[in-house]
Design an enzyme around this catalytic site. Structure first.
Site, PDB file in Angstrom:
ATOM      1  N   ASP A   1       0.838  -1.208   0.000  1.00 24.05           N
ATOM      2  CA  ASP A   1       0.000   0.000   0.000  1.00 24.05           C
ATOM      3  C   ASP A   1       0.867   1.249   0.000  1.00 24.05           C
ATOM      4  O   ASP A   1       2.017   1.222   0.453  1.00 24.05           O
ATOM      5  CB  ASP A   1      -0.856   0.077   1.270  1.00 24.05           C
ATOM      6  CG  ASP A   1      -1.818  -1.074   1.388  1.00 24.05           C
ATOM      7  OD1 ASP A   1      -2.168  -1.658   0.358  1.00 24.05           O
ATOM      8  OD2 ASP A   1      -2.206  -1.372   2.537  1.00 24.05           O
TER       9      ASP A   1
HETATM   10  N1  URA Z   1      -1.213  -5.900   3.979  1.00 26.95           N
HETATM   11  C1  URA Z   1      -1.660  -4.621   3.991  1.00 26.95           C
HETATM   12  O1  URA Z   1      -2.649  -4.322   4.632  1.00 26.95           O
HETATM   13  N2  URA Z   1      -0.977  -3.705   3.299  1.00 26.95           N
HETATM   14  C2  URA Z   1       0.144  -3.975   2.606  1.00 26.95           C
HETATM   15  O2  URA Z   1       0.743  -3.081   1.989  1.00 26.95           O
HETATM   16  C3  URA Z   1       0.590  -5.298   2.597  1.00 26.95           C
HETATM   17  C4  URA Z   1      -0.112  -6.249   3.288  1.00 26.95           C
END
Ligand code: URA
Length: 249
Positions: free
Chosen positions: A107
Site C-alpha cells: 500500500d
Molecule cells: N497488507 C496490507 O494491509 N498492506 C500492505 O501493503 C501489505 C499487506
C-alpha cells in the site's frame, strides 16, 4: 496444454500480464504468423510460435532473469507510472535498466521490502497462496490486542472477501505508555490491504506497517529508499523456498 496468450507471454518473462494484454490489443502479437487483436485467445506454448513485433517470445525472454529488492518508503505507490504524478516505486529503481515489475504490491502507506523481477513465472509462483511463500510484517497498532484476539488471526478470520488462511502471529513490542503494540505477523496470501483489514477485524487500527521479509529475503542492510540486486544464490534459495513448501516443480 492451451493457455491464454497473455499468461504464456507473462510466464515467459515478456512483461506483466497487464502489459502483455496491452501488446495484444495494440496488434503487436502474432501466433503462427497471424496477428491477434483480441484478448481471450488461447495457444499452446509448446507447439505454437508466438512473436511480439515479429520476435519470438523465447528470444525476448532471454534477458537474464533478475530480482531486485527495494526498501520502499511510505508515501509511494506500487506502480511503474502514475497519471496523477505521485511518487512511484519506479523512481527508486532508476539504476535498473532491465524492465522489471513488482512482485505483488505494498500500500501507499506501507514501508519495507518490495521485490521486482523480469521473470513472470517466478512472480506468479511467489504471489500464489498455493505456493505458501511467507511474508513477514511488523504491524504497529493502536491499543494492545488481547492474546485471544491474536489467536483469531492465527486461526483465520472472516473478512468481506472470505476467511484468511492461518497466520503466524506474535507480540514484537508493547508500549504501554503510548498504548501501542507492534505485532509480527506472517501471512501466505496477498489480498488487498490484508494485514490492515485483519487487525481492523479484531478492533485495532494499524498505524504503521512494515514488511520485513519475503520468503528468505530480508530487509537487512537495505536503507530506506535503496535497492539492490539479489545474488544468483539468493534467487535460487527463493525458488527453493517455493519448491520445498509446495512440492511444486
Ligand atoms: N497488507 C496490507 O494491509 N498492506 C500492505 O501493503 C501489505 C499487506
Amino acid at each position: 496444454m492451451e493457455e491464454r496468450l497473455q499468461k504464456i507471454m507473462a510466464n515467459a518473462g515478456v512483461a506483466s500480464r497487464r502489459k502483455c494484454e496491452q501488446y495484444i490489443l495494440e496488434g503487436k502479437v502474432q501466433v503462427n504468423g497471424e496477428t491477434v487483436e483480441t484478448l481471450g485467445i488461447k495457444a499452446n506454448p509448446r507447439k505454437d510460435i508466438i512473436t511480439v513485433n515479429g520476435r519470438p517470445i523465447n528470444k525476448l525472454a532471454q534477458a537474464d532473469k533478475i530480482v531486485v529488492a527495494l526498501h520502499k518508503p511510505k508515501g509511494v505507490i506500487t506502480s511503474m507510472s502514475d497519471p496523477e504524478g505521485r511518487k512511484t516505486v519506479k523512481d527508486f529503481i532508476k539504476g535498473i535498466k532491465t524492465r522489471v515489475y513488482p512482485i505483488g504490491r505494498l500500500d501507499y502507506d506501507t514501508e519495507g521490502l518490495l521485490l521486482f523481477t523480469n521473470d513472470g513465472e517466478l512472480a506468479n509462483r511467489l504471489t500464489h497462496p498455493r505456493h505458501h511463500v511467507g511474508k513477514i510484517y511488523w504491524a504497529t497498532v493502536k491499543g494492545v490486542p488481547h492474546g485471544d484476539a491474536l489467536e483469531k488471526l492465527k486461526h483465520g478470520i472472516m473478512l468481506e472477501d472470505g476467511m484468511t488462511q492461518p497466520a503466524e502471529v506474535e507480540y514484537h513490542d508493547v508500549d504501554l505508555e503510548k498504548n501501542e503494540a507492534t505485532i509480527s505477523i506472517i501471512i501466505y496470501e496477498g489480498r488487498n490491504r490484508q494485514v490492515r483489514r485483519m487487525f481492523e477485524a479484531i478492533g485495532h487500527k494499524v498505524i504503521r506497517l512494515r514488511r520485513i521479509q519475503f520468503g528468505n529475503i530480508t530487509l537487512h542492510g537495505l536503507a530506506r529508499g535503496k535497492h539492490r540486486l539479489l545474488t544468483k544464490s539468493e534467487i535460487n534459495e527463493l525458488k527453493q523456498s517455493i519448491k520445498t513448501i509446495s512440492g511444486d516443480k
